[in-house]
Enzyme design. Structure first.
Site, PDB file in Angstrom:
ATOM      1  N   ASP A  28       9.729   1.241   4.795  1.00  0.00           N
ATOM      2  CA  ASP A  28      10.880   0.692   5.517  1.00  0.00           C
ATOM      3  C   ASP A  28      11.611   1.748   6.329  1.00  0.00           C
ATOM      4  O   ASP A  28      11.901   1.559   7.518  1.00  0.00           O
ATOM      5  CB  ASP A  28      11.869   0.051   4.537  1.00  0.00           C
ATOM      6  CG  ASP A  28      11.238  -1.075   3.742  1.00  0.00           C
ATOM      7  OD1 ASP A  28      10.112  -1.478   4.080  1.00  0.00           O
ATOM      8  OD2 ASP A  28      11.873  -1.532   2.774  1.00  0.00           O
ATOM      9  N   SER A  78      32.160  -3.633   7.185  1.00  0.00           N
ATOM     10  CA  SER A  78      31.022  -4.261   7.857  1.00  0.00           C
ATOM     11  C   SER A  78      31.437  -5.596   8.454  1.00  0.00           C
ATOM     12  O   SER A  78      32.091  -6.403   7.790  1.00  0.00           O
ATOM     13  CB  SER A  78      29.874  -4.503   6.869  1.00  0.00           C
ATOM     14  OG  SER A  78      28.921  -5.388   7.451  1.00  0.00           O
ATOM     15  N   THR A 103       0.830  -1.210   0.000  1.00  0.00           N
ATOM     16  CA  THR A 103       0.000   0.000   0.000  1.00  0.00           C
ATOM     17  C   THR A 103       0.864   1.259   0.000  1.00  0.00           C
ATOM     18  O   THR A 103       0.380   2.335  -0.325  1.00  0.00           O
ATOM     19  CB  THR A 103      -0.903   0.052   1.262  1.00  0.00           C
ATOM     20  OG1 THR A 103      -0.083  -0.169   2.413  1.00  0.00           O
ATOM     21  CG2 THR A 103      -1.992  -1.015   1.210  1.00  0.00           C
TER      22      THR A 103
HETATM   23  P1  ADP Z   1      16.183  -6.568   3.302  1.00  0.00           P
HETATM   24  O1  ADP Z   1      16.172  -5.066   3.392  1.00  0.00           O
HETATM   25  O2  ADP Z   1      14.829  -7.141   3.231  1.00  0.00           O
HETATM   26  O3  ADP Z   1      16.990  -7.207   4.381  1.00  0.00           O
HETATM   27  P2  ADP Z   1      17.595  -5.960   0.897  1.00  0.00           P
HETATM   28  O4  ADP Z   1      18.023  -6.768  -0.259  1.00  0.00           O
HETATM   29  O5  ADP Z   1      16.770  -4.756   0.661  1.00  0.00           O
HETATM   30  O6  ADP Z   1      16.878  -6.956   1.932  1.00  0.00           O
HETATM   31  O7  ADP Z   1      18.886  -5.473   1.711  1.00  0.00           O
HETATM   32  C1  ADP Z   1      19.873  -6.403   2.100  1.00  0.00           C
HETATM   33  C2  ADP Z   1      21.233  -5.798   1.828  1.00  0.00           C
HETATM   34  O8  ADP Z   1      21.507  -4.745   2.770  1.00  0.00           O
HETATM   35  C3  ADP Z   1      22.369  -6.776   2.025  1.00  0.00           C
HETATM   36  O9  ADP Z   1      22.550  -7.559   0.862  1.00  0.00           O
HETATM   37  C4  ADP Z   1      23.532  -5.831   2.271  1.00  0.00           C
HETATM   38  O10 ADP Z   1      23.994  -5.287   1.058  1.00  0.00           O
HETATM   39  C5  ADP Z   1      22.882  -4.714   3.063  1.00  0.00           C
HETATM   40  N1  ADP Z   1      23.055  -4.959   4.506  1.00  0.00           N
HETATM   41  C6  ADP Z   1      22.126  -5.301   5.423  1.00  0.00           C
HETATM   42  N2  ADP Z   1      22.660  -5.464   6.662  1.00  0.00           N
HETATM   43  C7  ADP Z   1      23.986  -5.209   6.520  1.00  0.00           C
HETATM   44  C8  ADP Z   1      25.120  -5.225   7.426  1.00  0.00           C
HETATM   45  N3  ADP Z   1      24.985  -5.525   8.728  1.00  0.00           N
HETATM   46  N4  ADP Z   1      26.321  -4.919   6.897  1.00  0.00           N
HETATM   47  C9  ADP Z   1      26.464  -4.601   5.597  1.00  0.00           C
HETATM   48  N5  ADP Z   1      25.459  -4.588   4.721  1.00  0.00           N
HETATM   49  C10 ADP Z   1      24.230  -4.881   5.153  1.00  0.00           C
HETATM   50 MG    MG Z   2      15.452  -3.751   1.909  1.00  0.00          MG
END
Ligand code: ADP
Ligand code: MG
Length: 386
Positions: free
Chosen positions: A177, A74, A42
């Site tokens: 989000d 990271s 939505t």
């Molecule tokens: P979601 O937001 O549903 O978890 P997304 O594909 O939108 O899935 O985002 C995931 C991406 O965010 C990961 O592939 C990475 O690139 C980044 N990400 C998330 N958490 C971390 C972290 N702790 N360190 C580095 N990158 C992160």
């Molecule tokens: Mg995401």
């Protein structure tokens, strides 16, 4: 995996930062992932959403530099550090995980000529539909705001974080989000009107009601998740265009969608897509009304389950693995269950009695092949830890 407390998480991030950069950070910031109780797809149609923040966060330890470089590391991506001159930042570079924080910093390039070092550490499961990406962007946006002394309110933080994802990483998302990660408060769900961006906090004391919100990772991500999301957005825009409205949620109820059914297959598909959006928006209102009236929160269960049926049958973004989680959870005694997030994989939520958590967790692990479940307590939004 239960998330560490803030103090412990901050100390760990600061220690790792010091080990990596040879000096202590100027601060540590955290932002949570989210799960949406109801209101799926939505947020780009001018509708309502009702997320809660997870206890799981992404932390950013940060300090300014004086060499004009952005250095990113990271704990979850060892060996994939980024080290770029601020003047070399362009959408897509750096790519990979570093694109999310770089997309935030890029927007304040003029204000950080000296550079920035950032260490990221998090426990929001990535790619499970729990919005680890927004948690990462929002933690970095907070860090940047405080370190540079910028006059950003909550809406600015949301916008900066979202632009990082949309414009720098190139992933289309609505504002759900980032809004959830910034605005949620502990013990509440965030009722957000995505059209005018007004929000209210709706008390959600699951523990007091003897309930738990269980997030079940289906363990699947389908290749077409991104293309499927884009296609649904285009279909919603096309349906709105054919109906002569700016946004689909301008249509008050499903009866107002009849004109979409022009006898063609395409018209029938657009009708189903639009029907999901309009009925889902009504489900958000229904859940909020039930919670506001102080009704036993178990009453929202069937509304969640109806939301799943709509995502499965009308919006067609569920997959057999998610349908199985929902069915098994309901059969094991959940009051309601539905897939969450964009779809084509990711997680589901189930509203269960606190004393049934173990039973439902075991059932979805054994009979739906989903071994990873978390009990979610509605938690705080983005914040400075130290
Ligand atoms: P979601 O937001 O549903 O978890 P997304 O594909 O939108 O899935 O985002 C995931 C991406 O965010 C990961 O592939 C990475 O690139 C980044 N990400 C998330 N958490 C971390 C972290 N702790 N360190 C580095 N990158 C992160
Ligand atoms: Mg995401």
């Amino acid at each position: 995996m239960s998330p560490p407390a803030d103090v412990e998480a901050a100390a760990r991030a600061a220690e790792a930062f010091t080990a990596r950069f040879g000096a202590a950070p100027e601060g540590v910031w955290a932002a949570p992932g989210r799960v949406n109780v109801i209101g799926e797809h939505t947020d780009y149609n001018g509708g309502h959403v009702l997320p809660v923040a997870l206890p799981h966060t992404v932390r950013a330890a940060a300090a300014r530099r004086d060499d004009g470089r952005l250095v990113l590391t990271s704990a979850q991506h060892p060996g994939a550090d980024a080290d770029v001159a601020l003047t070399d930042l362009v959408p897509g570079t750096p790519g990979g995980w570093a694109g999310y924080p770089a997309g935030v910093v890029d927007q304040v390039r003029a204000q950080v000529p000296g550079g920035l070092g950032l260490l990221v550490d998090g426990d929001v499961p990535a790619g499970s539909g729990l919005s680890s990406s927004a948690a990462l962007e929002c933690a970095v946006a907070l860090a940047v705001r405080d370190l540079l002394g910028l006059d950003w309110g909550p809406d600015d933080l949301v916008d900066v974080a979202r632009r990082a994802e949309n414009d720098f990483v190139g992933a289309p998302t609505g504002i759900l989000d980032q809004s959830a990660s910034v605005l949620c408060t502990a013990g509440h769900a965030l009722h957000l009107d995505t059209r005018d961006r007004t929000w209210e906090q709706v008390p959600l004391d699951l523990e007091g009601a003897g309930l738990a919100l269980l997030v079940v990772d289906s363990g699947t991500t389908h290749d077409h998740a991104e293309s499927g999301y884009g296609e649904r957005r285009r279909q919603c825009e096309e349906a709105a265009r054919r109906l002569g409205v700016g946004l689909l949620c301008d249509v008050p109820d499903a009866a107002g969608l009849a004109a979409l059914d022009d006898g063609t297959d395409e018209g029938a598909v657009l009708l189903r897509r639009a029907r999901h959006v309009v009925t889902e928006d009504a489900r958000v209102a229904e859940v909020v009304a039930l919670l506001r009236a102080g009704t036993d929160p178990r009453a929202i269960g069937p509304v969640l389950t109806a939301g799943h049926a709509s995502l499965r049958d009308d919006f067609e973004v569920s997959v057999p693995e998610l349908d199985a989680v929902v069915e098994v959870a309901l059969a094991a005694g959940a009051h309601g269950a539905r897939m969450v997030g964009g779809g084509f994989g990711g997680s589901a939520v189930a509203l269960v009695d606190a004393d049934a958590v173990d039973r439902v967790t075991a059932a979805v692990a054994e009979r739906a092949g989903a071994p990873r479940s978390h009990v979610v307590v509605p938690s705080a939004g983005a914040r400075r830890l130290s």
